[in-house]
Design a protein around this motif. Structure first.
Motif, mmCIF file in Angstrom:
data_model
loop_
_atom_site.group_PDB
_atom_site.id
_atom_site.type_symbol
_atom_site.label_atom_id
_atom_site.label_comp_id
_atom_site.label_asym_id
_atom_site.label_seq_id
_atom_site.Cartn_x
_atom_site.Cartn_y
_atom_site.Cartn_z
ATOM 1 N N ARG A 196 -79.730 51.185 -47.243
ATOM 2 C CA ARG A 196 -78.734 50.406 -46.818
ATOM 3 C C ARG A 196 -77.269 50.217 -47.676
ATOM 4 O O ARG A 196 -76.212 50.503 -47.343
ATOM 5 C CB ARG A 196 -79.143 49.239 -46.263
ATOM 6 N N LEU A 197 -77.778 49.786 -48.827
ATOM 7 C CA LEU A 197 -76.989 49.331 -49.826
ATOM 8 C C LEU A 197 -76.261 50.862 -50.345
ATOM 9 O O LEU A 197 -74.997 50.766 -50.533
ATOM 10 C CB LEU A 197 -77.456 48.586 -51.164
ATOM 11 N N ALA A 198 -76.969 51.913 -50.629
ATOM 12 C CA ALA A 198 -76.512 53.108 -51.068
ATOM 13 C C ALA A 198 -75.425 53.634 -49.970
ATOM 14 O O ALA A 198 -74.451 54.160 -50.511
ATOM 15 C CB ALA A 198 -77.491 54.036 -51.381
ATOM 16 N N ALA A 199 -75.669 53.614 -48.773
ATOM 17 C CA ALA A 199 -74.751 53.777 -47.810
ATOM 18 C C ALA A 199 -73.533 53.076 -47.851
ATOM 19 O O ALA A 199 -72.381 53.704 -47.383
ATOM 20 C CB ALA A 199 -75.277 53.654 -46.498
ATOM 21 N N GLN A 200 -73.461 52.034 -48.607
ATOM 22 C CA GLN A 200 -72.255 51.280 -48.767
ATOM 23 C C GLN A 200 -71.684 51.377 -50.060
ATOM 24 O O GLN A 200 -70.683 50.936 -50.526
ATOM 25 C CB GLN A 200 -72.466 49.746 -48.711
ATOM 26 N N GLY A 201 -72.342 52.334 -50.915
ATOM 27 C CA GLY A 201 -71.856 52.566 -52.221
ATOM 28 C C GLY A 201 -72.322 51.547 -53.256
ATOM 29 O O GLY A 201 -71.648 51.504 -54.271
ATOM 30 N N VAL A 202 -73.458 50.844 -52.971
ATOM 31 C CA VAL A 202 -73.788 49.852 -53.806
ATOM 32 C C VAL A 202 -75.032 50.014 -54.619
ATOM 33 O O VAL A 202 -76.204 50.302 -53.785
ATOM 34 C CB VAL A 202 -73.848 48.558 -53.104
ATOM 35 N N ARG A 203 -75.552 49.704 -55.603
ATOM 36 C CA ARG A 203 -76.569 49.990 -56.517
ATOM 37 C C ARG A 203 -76.986 48.656 -56.970
ATOM 38 O O ARG A 203 -76.097 47.934 -57.584
ATOM 39 C CB ARG A 203 -76.651 50.921 -57.422
ATOM 40 N N LEU A 204 -78.180 48.159 -56.875
ATOM 41 C CA LEU A 204 -78.697 46.895 -57.585
ATOM 42 C C LEU A 204 -79.187 47.125 -58.960
ATOM 43 O O LEU A 204 -79.642 48.041 -59.413
ATOM 44 C CB LEU A 204 -79.897 46.423 -56.601
ATOM 45 N N SER A 205 -78.825 46.068 -59.725
ATOM 46 C CA SER A 205 -79.492 45.999 -61.097
ATOM 47 C C SER A 205 -79.625 44.608 -61.571
ATOM 48 O O SER A 205 -79.178 43.535 -60.728
ATOM 49 C CB SER A 205 -78.462 46.718 -61.839
ATOM 50 N N SER A 206 -80.222 44.469 -62.634
ATOM 51 C CA SER A 206 -80.500 43.139 -63.162
ATOM 52 C C SER A 206 -79.844 42.811 -64.372
ATOM 53 O O SER A 206 -79.399 43.504 -65.264
ATOM 54 C CB SER A 206 -82.086 43.191 -63.273
ATOM 55 N N ALA A 207 -79.818 41.118 -64.625
ATOM 56 C CA ALA A 207 -79.273 40.732 -65.776
ATOM 57 C C ALA A 207 -80.314 39.903 -66.520
ATOM 58 O O ALA A 207 -80.310 39.338 -67.520
ATOM 59 C CB ALA A 207 -78.114 39.878 -65.456
ATOM 60 N N ASN A 208 -81.621 39.860 -65.895
ATOM 61 C CA ASN A 208 -82.684 39.336 -66.149
ATOM 62 C C ASN A 208 -83.195 40.154 -67.696
ATOM 63 O O ASN A 208 -82.820 41.275 -67.614
ATOM 64 C CB ASN A 208 -83.894 39.055 -65.451
ATOM 65 N N SER A 209 -84.104 39.449 -68.482
ATOM 66 C CA SER A 209 -84.432 40.344 -69.794
ATOM 67 C C SER A 209 -85.444 41.354 -69.192
ATOM 68 O O SER A 209 -85.895 42.072 -70.089
ATOM 69 C CB SER A 209 -85.136 39.305 -70.817
ATOM 70 N N ILE A 210 -85.744 41.691 -67.846
ATOM 71 C CA ILE A 210 -86.443 42.691 -67.478
ATOM 72 C C ILE A 210 -85.441 43.865 -67.785
ATOM 73 O O ILE A 210 -85.919 45.065 -67.847
ATOM 74 C CB ILE A 210 -86.978 42.625 -66.118
ATOM 75 N N ASN A 211 -84.289 43.752 -67.814
ATOM 76 C CA ASN A 211 -83.285 44.850 -67.951
ATOM 77 C C ASN A 211 -83.143 45.061 -69.600
ATOM 78 O O ASN A 211 -83.060 44.240 -70.447
ATOM 79 C CB ASN A 211 -81.957 44.442 -67.360
ATOM 80 N N VAL A 212 -83.572 46.238 -70.100
ATOM 81 C CA VAL A 212 -83.619 46.618 -71.489
ATOM 82 C C VAL A 212 -82.335 46.402 -72.228
ATOM 83 O O VAL A 212 -82.272 45.958 -73.424
ATOM 84 C CB VAL A 212 -84.077 48.005 -71.795
ATOM 85 N N GLY A 213 -81.146 46.442 -71.482
ATOM 86 C CA GLY A 213 -79.796 46.093 -72.054
ATOM 87 C C GLY A 213 -79.520 44.779 -72.224
ATOM 88 O O GLY A 213 -78.739 44.289 -72.830
ATOM 89 N N ARG A 214 -80.416 43.948 -71.534
ATOM 90 C CA ARG A 214 -80.249 42.305 -72.054
ATOM 91 C C ARG A 214 -81.204 42.094 -73.284
ATOM 92 O O ARG A 214 -80.895 41.068 -73.746
ATOM 93 C CB ARG A 214 -80.890 41.636 -70.486
ATOM 94 N N LEU A 215 -82.480 42.873 -73.124
ATOM 95 C CA LEU A 215 -83.279 42.660 -74.219
ATOM 96 C C LEU A 215 -82.624 42.884 -75.659
ATOM 97 O O LEU A 215 -82.980 42.091 -76.581
ATOM 98 C CB LEU A 215 -84.610 43.173 -73.789
ATOM 99 N N VAL A 216 -82.356 44.118 -75.901
ATOM 100 C CA VAL A 216 -82.206 44.774 -77.289
ATOM 101 C C VAL A 216 -81.033 43.987 -77.929
ATOM 102 O O VAL A 216 -81.056 43.959 -79.203
ATOM 103 C CB VAL A 216 -81.757 45.982 -77.041
#
Length: 527
Positions: A248-268
């Motif tokens: 449903r979100l993709a149909a609106q042109g939206v993707r989910l992502s995270s800012a928690n340290s589960i995101n490798v870009g937050r960890l490194v």
């Protein structure tokens, strides 16, 4: 430098992604966390470490861990994230304690991680993550961030980014107190991005709550959750795994992502300050190159200490990584017995950022110390979903070689705050106090030439708990407590905390756990 690394889930080797794709996605579709088997192939040269400032170290460490980013991209991210945004020239200064907490007299130091715009260690990573996200360019939209501090990612610094399509990112994160504000500060008004932060209602400090509820930004949603942090975090993971919602979100042109340290870009980005601490000790003549250093880390979600393990894999001489827990001592029990049991009482403490029973980043540690056994990790996580798991004895032995542990109850936290002040004239918050207690309670790791305690937050984020521990009278208002604490200790509250009282509250939403998904979908419609 290693060849371009590929990232994959802790629970499956396929598909393989670049680090940009892993950062963009945040969490794997199977619920696992993204890891790279190239960790440690590239190492950081210690020979000239003392000659490098934080910016140089950040460029080197991030370049080793995110090799599909160009050197120009990494340099631009580092400049945007850290130039003018931290109150200390060192960004994360090391402060010696005049009196070692333990009678073995191994010199002890505090690594202050709270000089960023929200006075918490999360700033180090969450000033960086939006910049890294902005350069996931070939398949992603530009979401170059403007932080609270006014540090703007200029268009001409995104030099290596190719034109991006219209897909927008909705950052969804659960916070136990500090991640929320730091993420809001990084992503507020970032073009092409929105951010939704959930926090456990009534289970963060008043200062932490105001930091989030007063956040400005047209792309910002903040919502309390009737439950604890684990309830909110588990619900966020289910939101990421909801394929119908994703469609449903993709149909609106939206993707989910995270800012928690589960995101490798937050960890490194957190790996950098371990090297920065070592470099400062070298410059001060406190250690010699190659000397082993013990790090004691207050942690609930295991991300801050996992960054220390990454530093060790990159060549930093780490004697041991010691987990410091509060009364929610699930990590202590796991590291001593090998059994991780989430079915236990939950305690609300004076160290709310550690009030966690499900430590997400432990999954990455299990992957690496099991030599990349995705099947085992997947089985353990399935068992955890039912309540508990037990690791094999040989794996526990490997874990205990790298990680130590200790914990403090509420009385011990208060005593540690008072003891540290009386012995050193140094003020610490309740999270840091957990670590101080552990340092005082345990001898240094054999061979360690120094002990470094990571201080995760300014004491002024928790003025009532700190003032009470020092035996000071605490007025009803936390801001009045700040004044009392400042006068009694001749210290100063960070301006961004002291001025919170006069800011208007902009976010008052509260939902049940089962209403979080709909809340995210509504927020996404506004992007």
């Amino acid at each position: 430098m290693a060849n371009m690394a590929t990232y994959h889930s802790t629970r499956s080797k396929a598909p393989a992604l670049t680090s940009k794709e892993a950062i963009r996605r945040g969490i794997a579709p199977d619920g696992g966390l993204y890891v790279s088997d190239a960790l440690g192939d590239a190492t950081v040269d210690l020979e000239n470490l003392a000659d490098k400032d934080y910016f140089e170290l950040a460029r080197e460490v991030l370049g080793a861990l995110l090799p599909d980013y160009t050197a120009d991209e990494i340099a631009a991210c580092v400049t945007e994230a850290y130039e003018g945004t931290f109150a200390s020239d060192e960004l994360t200064p090391v402060v010696p304690l005049s009196c070692a907490p333990n009678a073995d007299n191994v010199p002890a130091y505090v690594l202050e991680l709270w000089h960023g715009p929200t006075s918490a260690f999360k700033d180090v990573a969450l000033q960086m993550l939006p910049r890294l996200m902005a350069r996931t360019a070939d398949t992603d939209t530009d979401c170059t961030a403007t932080a609270d501090t006014g540090a703007t990612a200029e268009a001409d610094t995104a030099s290596a980014s190719s034109p991006a399509p219209a897909e927008k990112i909705m950052i969804v994160t659960a916070t136990s107190g500090d991640t929320g504000k730091a993420a809001l500060a990084g992503f507020a008004d970032a073009p092409g991005c929105g951010i939704t932060v959930f926090y456990p209602e009534g289970k963060v400090s008043r200062v932490q709550e105001l930091q989030m509820s007063t956040q400005e930004g047209g792309n910002v949603s903040v919502c309390g959750v009737r439950g604890n942090f684990d309830d909110a975090q588990s619900a966020v993971k289910r939101i990421f795994a909801d394929r119908e919602l994703a469609e449903r979100l993709a149909a609106q042109g939206v993707r989910l992502s995270s800012a928690n340290s589960i995101n490798v870009g937050r960890l490194v980005p957190q790996v950098v300050y371990y090297f920065a601490a070592y470099a400062q000790l070298l410059r001060a003549g406190s250690i010699e190159p190659g000397d082993a250093v013990e790090f004691c880390v207050p942690t609930g979600n295991f991300g801050d200490i996992l960054a220390g393990y990454y530093a060790k894999r990159l060549g930093l001489p780490v004697a041991k990584l010691v987990v410091a827990s509060d009364k929610n001592n699930v990590l202590y029990d796991f590291l001593t017995t090998g059994t991780y049991d989430r079915a236990r009482p939950f305690f609300t403490t004076t160290s709310p950022s550690m009030d966690i029973l499900i430590s997400s980043n432990l999954e990455r540690m299990l992957y690496y110390l099991s030599d990349g056994d995705c099947e085992l990790v997947s089985q353990l996580m399935d068992q955890l979903a039912q309540g508990s798991y037990e690791v094999p004895a040989e794996l526990l032995a490997k874990i205990q070689q790298v990680f130590g542990c200790g914990w403090a109850d509420e009385d011990q936290v208060a005593a540690a705050i008072k003891s540290c002040w009386e012995a050193n004239g140094y003020l610490i918050d309740p999270h840091t106090a957990c670590g101080y207690h552990v340092l005082a309670d345990q001898p240094a790791t054999p061979g360690a030439k120094a002990r470094v305690l990571l201080s995760t937050a300014s004491p002024y984020k928790f003025p009532r708990a700190v003032a009470s521990a020092l035996g000071l009278f605490c007025p009803p208002s936390d801001f009045a407590c700040m004044d009392v604490l400042a006068k009694a200790t001749d210290t100063t509250a960070p301006e961004q905390l002291a001025t919170l009282q006069g800011k208007p509250v902009l976010h008052t939403d509260v939902v049940d756990v089962d209403g979080m998904s709909a809340y995210v979908e509504n927020a996404a419609r506004a992007l």
